[in-house]
Motif scaffolding. Structure first.
Motif, short mmCIF file in Angstrom:
data_model
loop_
_atom_site.label_atom_id
_atom_site.label_comp_id
_atom_site.label_asym_id
_atom_site.label_seq_id
_atom_site.Cartn_x
_atom_site.Cartn_y
_atom_site.Cartn_z
N SER A 45 -8.31 17.39 21.62
CA SER A 45 -8.55 18.21 22.81
C SER A 45 -7.43 18.05 23.82
CB SER A 45 -9.91 17.93 23.43
OG SER A 45 -9.97 16.62 23.88
N PRO A 99 -5.82 21.70 22.22
CA PRO A 99 -7.12 22.01 22.83
C PRO A 99 -7.88 23.14 22.14
CG PRO A 99 -5.32 22.27 24.44
CD PRO A 99 -4.72 21.73 23.19
N ALA A 144 -9.97 21.93 19.28
CA ALA A 144 -11.18 21.23 19.72
C ALA A 144 -12.23 22.22 20.22
CB ALA A 144 -10.83 20.22 20.81
N THR A 145 -11.77 23.30 20.88
CA THR A 145 -12.71 24.32 21.34
C THR A 145 -13.42 24.97 20.16
OG1 THR A 145 -11.25 24.77 23.21
CG2 THR A 145 -12.93 26.42 22.75
N SER A 148 -15.84 22.38 18.53
CA SER A 148 -17.04 22.15 19.35
C SER A 148 -17.96 23.37 19.32
CB SER A 148 -16.65 21.87 20.81
OG SER A 148 -15.82 20.74 20.86
N ASN A 190 -15.86 16.97 24.99
CA ASN A 190 -15.63 18.17 24.18
C ASN A 190 -16.81 19.13 24.17
OD1 ASN A 190 -12.99 17.67 23.48
ND2 ASN A 190 -13.51 16.59 21.59
N ARG A 216 -15.98 21.40 27.68
CA ARG A 216 -15.30 22.42 26.91
C ARG A 216 -16.11 23.73 26.77
NH1 ARG A 216 -10.69 22.57 24.96
NH2 ARG A 216 -10.09 20.54 25.75
#
Lengths: 307, 135
Positions: A213, A217, A220-221, A224, A249, A253
């Protein structure tokens, strides 16, 4: 039971709600849990190459200090700390060369004389004696979920919670050995003992993107979102977890998720210790609800757990 | 992808170095693909984990040291947990990052992370990221 407590760095800054709720819950359950008087960062990730022996030193120093405090086990709630401490300990137990080299480092440890004139540093060889237990393991193995269920003063009945494990709590299984890596049940059993309704979903041990993240990033988005969407589809009203990075996250996020996936609806994320403290009737000031990005209080009020 | 495979490359020091650093039996991999199947980050990768292993076995140093894949490993250990040969790809990726470091490549150092993310990110994420960069 008497146990040392290692909070880890994130709990003293970004997620004080995890630290506070853990301590309050332990007190309510009469666990004699004392924070280590001196501790450093655990290193966050276990060293993955054979050459990085120096990256094992902080963990071993922490574990050796637990013994100095007169305790034989240490507990933590952060999944990263748990992972690194437990794996470093196993490395020292299994590998005589690592053990020898760690002790060579520990032997050189000296208190800084300007600050501490009185303490005589007494070196004692460390051979992996300290036991690393996750706070969930204390609830399962020492207290027992049945006893816990009897001690709960406010049953969280009707709250549909998806248990999320993430990676560091479960893997690698031969080193971490908390639960089955593919089909774990410790969080489910924990939630049932609080009276929650457990939401089963297929992504409970999938990685949330972890520290990517920071460097990637968007990855990770996406990761998640996959997890949260699956939890929501299976009827979750909230998600619970134990790792401060998963929490970042999953909670923070959700803003980024909303920008990319218009049909997404937000969902509150709890640390398991917050639900535990809530069910034990602990004073609400320890929950730190204001620290959450997605405010969980409307849901808790709707269910009648908050006034 | 076009690749030249020579006995010089296959028997090169590179293969032995990856095995030594990672502590993993690189040549033991028989390409079942379970690591790639379980990896949550393949969507962002240029080549998948099992391909990184195959190219490493064949001494294709240039390809594996320059791929995005080794930097997208989140060390979730799903690959190693499921590998029937007990090979932990996250350790191979770490060895490859380590071997490529002399090339002054900074992929996830402090200068590559937006300041607003640094301000709000948990400490453990910062430590892990910088460790990945070998800092």
């Amino acid at each position: 039971m008497k146990v040392s407590y290692y909070p880890g760095c994130t709990l003293k800054d970004k997620t004080t709600n995890l630290d506070d709720s853990t301590k309050a819950a332990a007190e309510a359950l009469d666990i004699d849990m004392v924070e280590l008087p001196e501790w450093t960062c655990c290193g966050a990730t276990h060293p993955l190459t054979e050459e990085k022996i120096i990256n094992l030193v902080p963990q071993i120093r922490i574990l050796s200090n637990v013994r100095t405090e007169g305790n034989d086990s240490v507990t933590t709630t952060c999944a990263f700390c748990y992972n690194t401490l437990k794996r470093a300990n196993k490395a020292v137990i299994d590998d005589p060369i690592k053990r020898q080299r760690m002790n060579a480092f520990l032997k050189d440890d000296k208190r800084i004389p300007e600050y501490d004139k009185e303490t005589v540093y007494d070196f004692k060889e460390y051979n992996g004696e300290t036991k690393v237990v996750h706070f969930l393991e204390i609830l399962r193995d020492t207290i027992g979920f049945e006893t816990l269920s009897n001690r709960v003063t406010k049953k969280l009945e009707g709250l549909k919670v998806a248990p999320y494990y993430g990676c560091q709590l479960l893997r690698p299984p031969e080193e971490v050995d908390l639960d089955d890596p593919e089909n774990p049940s410790i969080l489910e059993d924990f939630l049932r003992s609080l009276g929650c309704e457990v939401v089963n979903f297929p992504f409970k041990s999938e990685c949330c993107g972890s520290y990517l993240s920071l460097s990637a990033p968007d990855a990770a988005t996406r990761a998640s979102h996959t997890i949260l969407r699956s939890a929501l589809k299976n009827g979750a009203e909230a998600v619970t977890l134990s790792c401060p990075l998963c929490y970042y996250n999953m909670d923070k996020r959700q803003d980024n998720i909303l920008k990319l996936y218009a049909d997404f609806s937000t969902v509150p994320v709890f640390f398991f210790t917050q639900l535990l403290a809530l069910a034990l009737g602990v004073d609400e000031s320890v929950m730190g609800w204001n620290k959450h990005h997605i405010d969980p209080t409307p849901l808790l009020k709707e269910k009648g757990f908050l006034s | 992808m076009r690749a030249v495979i020579s006995t010089r490359q296959v028997r090169s020091e590179f293969v032995a170095r990856v095995q030594d650093l990672s502590g993993q039996d690189l040549l033991g991999c028989y390409q079942c693909g379970k690591c790639s199947a379980g990896c949550p980050m393949t969507e962002e990768m240029d080549i998948i984990p099992s391909q990184v292993i195959r190219l490493s076995q064949l001494g294709q140093e240039e390809d594996v040291l320059n791929c995005k894949t080794i930097w997208l490993c989140a060390t979730c250990y799903q690959c190693g947990t499921r590998c029937p040969k007990g090979i932990d790809f996250s350790k191979i990726a770490e060895a490859l990052r380590y071997l490529g470091m002399g090339k002054e490549k900074e992929v996830c150092g402090p200068n590559h992370i937006p300041t607003e993310i640094i301000a709000e990110a948990p400490q453990q994420a910062l430590v892990s990221t910088f460790r990945k960069q070998g800092l």
